[in-house]
Design a protein around this motif. Structure first.
Motif, short mmCIF file in Angstrom:
data_model
loop_
_atom_site.label_atom_id
_atom_site.label_comp_id
_atom_site.label_asym_id
_atom_site.label_seq_id
_atom_site.Cartn_x
_atom_site.Cartn_y
_atom_site.Cartn_z
N PHE A 159 3.83 8.92 -8.12
CA PHE A 159 4.26 7.67 -7.44
C PHE A 159 4.07 6.37 -8.27
N LEU A 160 2.54 6.38 -8.69
CA LEU A 160 2.26 5.02 -9.44
C LEU A 160 3.02 5.10 -10.68
N GLY A 161 3.26 6.33 -11.49
CA GLY A 161 4.04 6.20 -12.50
C GLY A 161 5.52 5.77 -12.38
N LEU A 206 2.89 10.77 7.80
CA LEU A 206 2.62 10.66 6.27
C LEU A 206 3.95 10.79 5.53
N CYS A 207 5.09 11.27 6.11
CA CYS A 207 6.02 11.07 5.54
C CYS A 207 6.79 9.55 5.47
N CYS A 208 6.76 9.05 6.81
CA CYS A 208 7.18 7.68 6.81
C CYS A 208 6.20 6.55 6.07
N GLU A 209 5.05 7.00 5.94
CA GLU A 209 4.16 6.28 5.01
C GLU A 209 4.41 6.13 3.45
N SER A 210 4.78 7.19 3.16
CA SER A 210 5.26 7.70 1.84
C SER A 210 6.80 6.83 1.52
N GLU A 211 7.53 6.79 2.10
CA GLU A 211 8.82 6.38 2.26
C GLU A 211 8.70 4.65 2.49
N PHE A 212 7.65 4.07 3.15
CA PHE A 212 7.46 2.92 3.26
C PHE A 212 6.92 2.23 1.98
N LYS A 213 6.02 2.97 1.34
CA LYS A 213 5.63 2.47 -0.09
C LYS A 213 6.79 2.45 -0.92
N ALA A 214 7.63 3.38 -0.88
CA ALA A 214 8.84 3.53 -1.97
C ALA A 214 9.92 2.13 -1.46
N VAL A 218 7.91 -3.90 6.94
CA VAL A 218 6.63 -3.91 7.38
C VAL A 218 6.22 -3.97 8.62
N TYR A 219 6.72 -4.75 9.60
CA TYR A 219 6.53 -4.54 10.85
C TYR A 219 6.70 -3.21 11.51
N ILE A 220 7.86 -2.62 11.17
CA ILE A 220 8.10 -1.32 11.74
C ILE A 220 7.10 -0.53 11.13
N MET A 221 6.49 -0.58 10.01
CA MET A 221 5.28 0.38 9.79
C MET A 221 4.15 -0.09 10.68
N ASN A 222 3.76 -1.21 10.94
CA ASN A 222 2.72 -1.56 11.64
C ASN A 222 2.87 -1.11 13.14
N VAL A 223 3.97 -0.77 13.57
CA VAL A 223 4.23 -0.27 14.83
C VAL A 223 4.02 1.20 14.79
N VAL A 224 4.43 1.94 13.72
CA VAL A 224 4.26 3.23 13.70
C VAL A 224 2.62 3.60 13.69
N LEU A 225 1.94 2.83 12.67
CA LEU A 225 0.57 3.12 12.54
C LEU A 225 -0.11 2.96 13.83
N VAL A 226 0.32 2.01 14.51
CA VAL A 226 -0.54 1.66 15.87
C VAL A 226 -0.35 2.80 16.71
N PHE A 227 1.28 3.21 16.94
CA PHE A 227 1.60 4.28 18.03
C PHE A 227 0.75 5.49 17.75
N LEU A 279 -4.64 6.55 3.59
CA LEU A 279 -4.61 5.20 4.17
C LEU A 279 -5.44 4.37 3.02
N VAL A 280 -6.48 4.96 2.61
CA VAL A 280 -7.36 4.05 1.50
C VAL A 280 -6.57 4.01 0.40
N LYS A 281 -5.74 5.09 -0.06
CA LYS A 281 -5.14 5.08 -1.54
C LYS A 281 -4.03 3.83 -1.29
N THR A 282 -3.21 3.98 -0.10
CA THR A 282 -2.16 2.84 0.09
C THR A 282 -2.55 1.53 0.00
N ARG A 283 -3.68 1.43 0.60
CA ARG A 283 -4.32 -0.08 0.59
C ARG A 283 -4.52 -0.42 -0.79
N ALA A 284 -5.32 0.69 -1.53
CA ALA A 284 -5.40 0.35 -2.88
C ALA A 284 -4.37 -0.17 -3.82
N ILE A 285 -3.27 0.69 -3.70
CA ILE A 285 -2.03 0.38 -4.11
C ILE A 285 -1.65 -0.89 -4.18
#
Length: 423
Positions: free
Chosen positions: A12-14, A107-115, A272-281, A401-407
């Motif tokens: 992904f980073l590549g 996990l799928c939604c989180e990957s898509e959010f990064k994309a 970003v707001y949607i991802m916040n809601v998904v994480l909280v839920f 969560l750790v890796k995405t935050r670092a990215i």
């Protein structure tokens, strides 16, 4: 089945590196943002029980997200970890199988959010207003989510102890004919099993008490002769501070969760707001389902915009879980996980049989007794098959969560360096 553990972050980073200097076309960006919202809606709607969606709709969920580019005629697709499949009616709401699908969806939604957020963008695009305010909030929630992952992991360790005692009960009571030794063995295991759930009156003075997982406490409910068999948990994984509260942590991550307005109500700010809601839920649902430290006052409401199409599935799940929480909380449930609730109920019934055991048993009572032992055996099999993979997913969630935050921090750092004038 979820394949967990294989994280394609290097790949992904590549891709991010390749596309770092490319600018996505406005039309392609709008399509990607709309696709992200549709996939959020589909995944969580598919988790609703008794879902009557047709096969075509369920199978229409894409497995990759195209990121359009003005610099390339062909779209760039991002492969995601996990093997998401639609909800099955056999996966009861809040069962281990359902919780695994919930984590898989996240996990799928989180990957898509990064994309959507990172691929094909200059770092400066991610660092400018209003993202310079919204993204730090998301990263802060992710850090608080790590504590919840720790507590949930510890809770699964405790459930494994419950399972081990239930398996002893099954082993003792499945054998025929009965002996006094088998009954004593079953009584000890039942006492230890029930001793793992205690009445916690902390912060509940004057209110109805709530049963919660003991996490090292010893039961005062077991008989004196069996009290020394009550559990004294010592998790072999991440530890949780004694004064830490799961309920307060959920309240903390759900505070100040406000929808963007005006010009911020579209585009990346909304994403970003949607991802916040998904994480909280997801964090709220995990704390409600899995026994963890101090859930008193967890609450049944998190701020989700019911009028938004992407949030309909999340709202439906929130309402159903909240109904279960209100109903079970009054009875002192150790958690909403279906298998735990079932074992707790069967254990209470089997204690009555064991305490009043007389041989030979009446034919009707023996048949009922055998049925309950068989039910307990079946629940044990499901838990033995599901708890290990579930714990792996929780660990995957933690590390993701750790890796995405670092990215994201790395991208923000690059943006800061590029905006600093050379001296």
């Amino acid at each position: 089945m979820w394949t967990g553990g294989a994280d394609n972050q290097g790949h992904f980073l590549g891709r991010i590196s390749i596309r770092r200097n490319q600018v996505a076309s406005m039309e392609g960006e709008v399509e990607d943002l709309e696709l992200f919202q549709r996939k959020i809606a589909d995944r969580f709607f598919d988790l609703l029980p008794l879902n009557k969606k047709d096969t075509h709709h369920s199978s229409s969920i894409p497995t990759s997200l195209s990121i359009s580019s003005s610099a390339s005629d062909s779209p760039l697709s991002v492969d995601f970890d996990g093997d998401f499949s639609p909800f099955s009616c056999s996966d009861t709401l809040l069962s281990i199988a359902w919780i695994r699908k919930l984590l898989d969806a996240f996990l799928c939604c989180e990957s898509e959010f990064k994309a959507v957020l990172l691929i094909g963008r200059e770092p400066s695009q991610v660092a400018k207003s209003p993202l310079d305010r919204l993204i730090p909030d998301l990263l802060d929630r992710a850090v608080k989510g790590l504590d919840i992952c720790n507590a949930i992991n510890h809770g699964i360790d405790a459930i494994k102890f419950m399972l081990s005692q239930a398996q002893i009960v099954v082993s003792a009571l499945e054998q025929r004919p009965f002996t006094d030794g088998q009954i004593r063995r079953a009584r000890r295991a039942l006492a230890a099993l029930q001793g793992s759930i205690v009445v916690d009156e902390k912060e509940n003075t004057g209110k109805s008490t709530e049963r919660s997982w003991s996490f090292g406490k010893r039961s005062s409910g077991a008989s004196s002769k069996d009290r020394h068999h009550a559990p004294n948990f010592k998790s072999l994984s991440w530890m949780v501070a004694k004064n830490w509260s799961a309920a307060k942590q959920v309240q903390s991550i759900s505070s100040n969760l406000t929808a963007p307005r005006g010009g911020e109500s579209t585009g990346l700010a909304l994403t970003v707001y949607i991802m916040n809601v998904v994480l909280v839920f997801v964090m709220w649902a995990l704390v409600a389902a899995i026994p963890c430290q101090d859930r008193a006052g967890l609450g049944t409401h998190i701020p989700v915009p019911k009028q938004s199409n992407w949030a309909h599935g999340i709202c439906g799940l929130q309402e159903k879980i909240a109904e279960e929480w209100k109903r079970k909380e009054k009875k002192g449930s150790p958690g909403l996980m279906k298998e735990v609730v079932k074992i707790d109920k069967l254990a209470q019934s089997l204690v009555d049989y064991a305490d009043n055991f007389q041989y030979p048993m009446e034919e009707e009572k023996e048949a009922e007794f055998a049925t309950q032992v068989a039910e307990l055996a079946e629940i044990c099999r499901k838990m033995e098959d599901g708890l290990g993979p579930l714990q792996l997913q929780i660990r995957e969630l933690f590390h993701r969560l750790v890796k995405t935050r670092a990215i994201i921090l790395d991208v923000l750092d690059q943006a800061g360096k590029s905006s600093t004038p050379n001296v």
